[in-house]
Design an enzyme around this catalytic site. Structure first.
Site, mmCIF file in Angstrom:
data_model
loop_
_atom_site.group_PDB
_atom_site.id
_atom_site.type_symbol
_atom_site.label_atom_id
_atom_site.label_comp_id
_atom_site.label_asym_id
_atom_site.label_seq_id
_atom_site.Cartn_x
_atom_site.Cartn_y
_atom_site.Cartn_z
ATOM 1 N N HIS A 148 0.673 -1.234 0.029
ATOM 2 C CA HIS A 148 0.057 -0.116 0.056
ATOM 3 C C HIS A 148 0.803 1.242 -0.057
ATOM 4 O O HIS A 148 0.517 2.289 -0.600
ATOM 5 C CB HIS A 148 -1.089 0.090 1.163
ATOM 6 C CG HIS A 148 -2.041 -0.784 1.033
ATOM 7 N ND1 HIS A 148 -3.329 -0.525 0.738
ATOM 8 C CD2 HIS A 148 -2.282 -2.195 1.655
ATOM 9 C CE1 HIS A 148 -4.126 -1.523 0.680
ATOM 10 N NE2 HIS A 148 -3.514 -2.436 1.239
ATOM 11 N N ASP A 155 -7.562 -1.710 -1.281
ATOM 12 C CA ASP A 155 -8.617 -2.679 -0.605
ATOM 13 C C ASP A 155 -9.944 -2.300 -0.915
ATOM 14 O O ASP A 155 -10.289 -0.991 -0.661
ATOM 15 C CB ASP A 155 -8.346 -2.806 1.148
ATOM 16 C CG ASP A 155 -6.972 -3.016 1.139
ATOM 17 O OD1 ASP A 155 -6.348 -3.925 0.666
ATOM 18 O OD2 ASP A 155 -6.515 -2.712 2.495
ATOM 19 N N GLU A 231 -6.113 -12.378 1.086
ATOM 20 C CA GLU A 231 -7.059 -11.489 1.550
ATOM 21 C C GLU A 231 -7.790 -11.202 0.200
ATOM 22 O O GLU A 231 -7.391 -10.729 -0.842
ATOM 23 C CB GLU A 231 -6.405 -10.036 1.857
ATOM 24 C CG GLU A 231 -5.764 -10.005 3.104
ATOM 25 C CD GLU A 231 -5.068 -8.577 3.372
ATOM 26 O OE1 GLU A 231 -4.473 -8.671 4.510
ATOM 27 O OE2 GLU A 231 -4.898 -7.833 2.461
ATOM 28 N N HIS A 234 -7.744 -7.346 -1.479
ATOM 29 C CA HIS A 234 -6.560 -6.702 -1.562
ATOM 30 C C HIS A 234 -5.897 -6.958 -3.004
ATOM 31 O O HIS A 234 -5.813 -8.231 -3.462
ATOM 32 C CB HIS A 234 -5.420 -7.315 -0.541
ATOM 33 C CG HIS A 234 -4.158 -6.643 -0.849
ATOM 34 N ND1 HIS A 234 -3.553 -5.765 0.255
ATOM 35 C CD2 HIS A 234 -3.264 -6.844 -1.577
ATOM 36 C CE1 HIS A 234 -2.190 -5.546 0.122
ATOM 37 N NE2 HIS A 234 -2.157 -6.119 -1.308
#
Length: 258
Positions: A148, A155, A231, A234
């Protein structure tokens, strides 16, 4: 028992101190330069923002360092690709809902400090009820560095325009557990739902919940993003423009000139 607990806390804090030092040494090309970033909603005006780290409903339970405004930033390239995703899912009746995008290094450092503070379990019930907080580093739920921070990771989830609710993904954003894995109860490569998982999890998701995850995943893949295997929410731009740069400027609305 108390003596053992104190020893454990001290050990974790020592590891955290070492980790933080390593982070500072390993952050490549840290910079405050915002010139290659855009405010996400300027590029994707249909996106809905729910910036979890600006508020208190997140696994820490407080606003995260570096989040000065409830906005989302991305590199220009990632934002352009996300606009294509938005146009794609709109044709299916959905909008994008953003939980997080660019994250400054100071925010990542905040996560690391929190993870080392073992007694702080304010949000355990909501995000990691099955885990002892002491394993978060070991099981890689908390990292010293994050994609990130390079500016091209996002996300997100889908918002159903017909029901005016988030699409049911069978799990919450930032849930620490195998239930968040894209291959939980199915094969994300083929889109096949199996209804079971090889782990010892007592939970499951329905076929529709798995299908909903795949709608998001396939749209992101079609427009140049790559997924994370732990995830479902993500994604990182495959051809991210700054693979070796970890940015340090805070999250706040960018001026037109930026």
């Amino acid at each position: 028992m108390m003596k053992k607990l104190l020893v454990l806390i001290c050990a974790v804090l020592a590891v955290s101190s070492c980790r933080k030092s390593n982070v500072e040494e390993s952050v490549i090309n840290p910079t405050e330069d915002t010139s290659q970033f855009v405010t996400l909603t300027d590029a994707v005006p249909d996106a809905i923002l729910e910036i979890r780290y600006y508020g208190t409903y997140n696994f820490v339970g407080t606003r995260i360092d570096g989040y000065e405004q409830p906005t989302a930033l991305l590199t220009k390239q990632a934002a352009d690709s996300l606009r294509a995703v938005s146009d794609d899912v709109k044709s299916l009746g959905y909008r994008l809902k953003i939980y997080d995008a660019y994250r400054p290094q100071r925010g990542v450092d905040h996560f690391v400090r929190w993870a080392a503070d073992i007694p702080d379990t304010l949000m355990k019930t909501y995000f990691y009820p099955d885990l002892d907080k002491s394993v978060l580093f070991e099981q890689e739920y908390i990292y010293e560095k994050s994609g990130h921070t390079r500016g091209s990771t996002v996300d997100l989830t889908l918002f159903d325009m017909a029901t005016e609710k988030e699409l049911d993904m069978g799990g919450t954003f930032d849930w620490f557990g195998i239930e968040s894995h894209p291959d939980f109860c199915g094969n994300p490569e083929t889109g096949e739902y199996t209804g079971k998982d090889s782990s010892t999890s007592r939970r499951t998701i329905t076929e529709q919940q798995f299908k909903n995850r795949m709608i998001l995943r396939q749209a992101m893949l079609r427009h140049g993003f790559k997924p994370l295997d732990s995830e479902w929410w993500h994604f990182t731009l495959k051809d991210e423009p700054f693979p070796d740069t970890y940015f340090t400027f805070p999250v706040r609305q960018l001026s037109v000139e930026s």
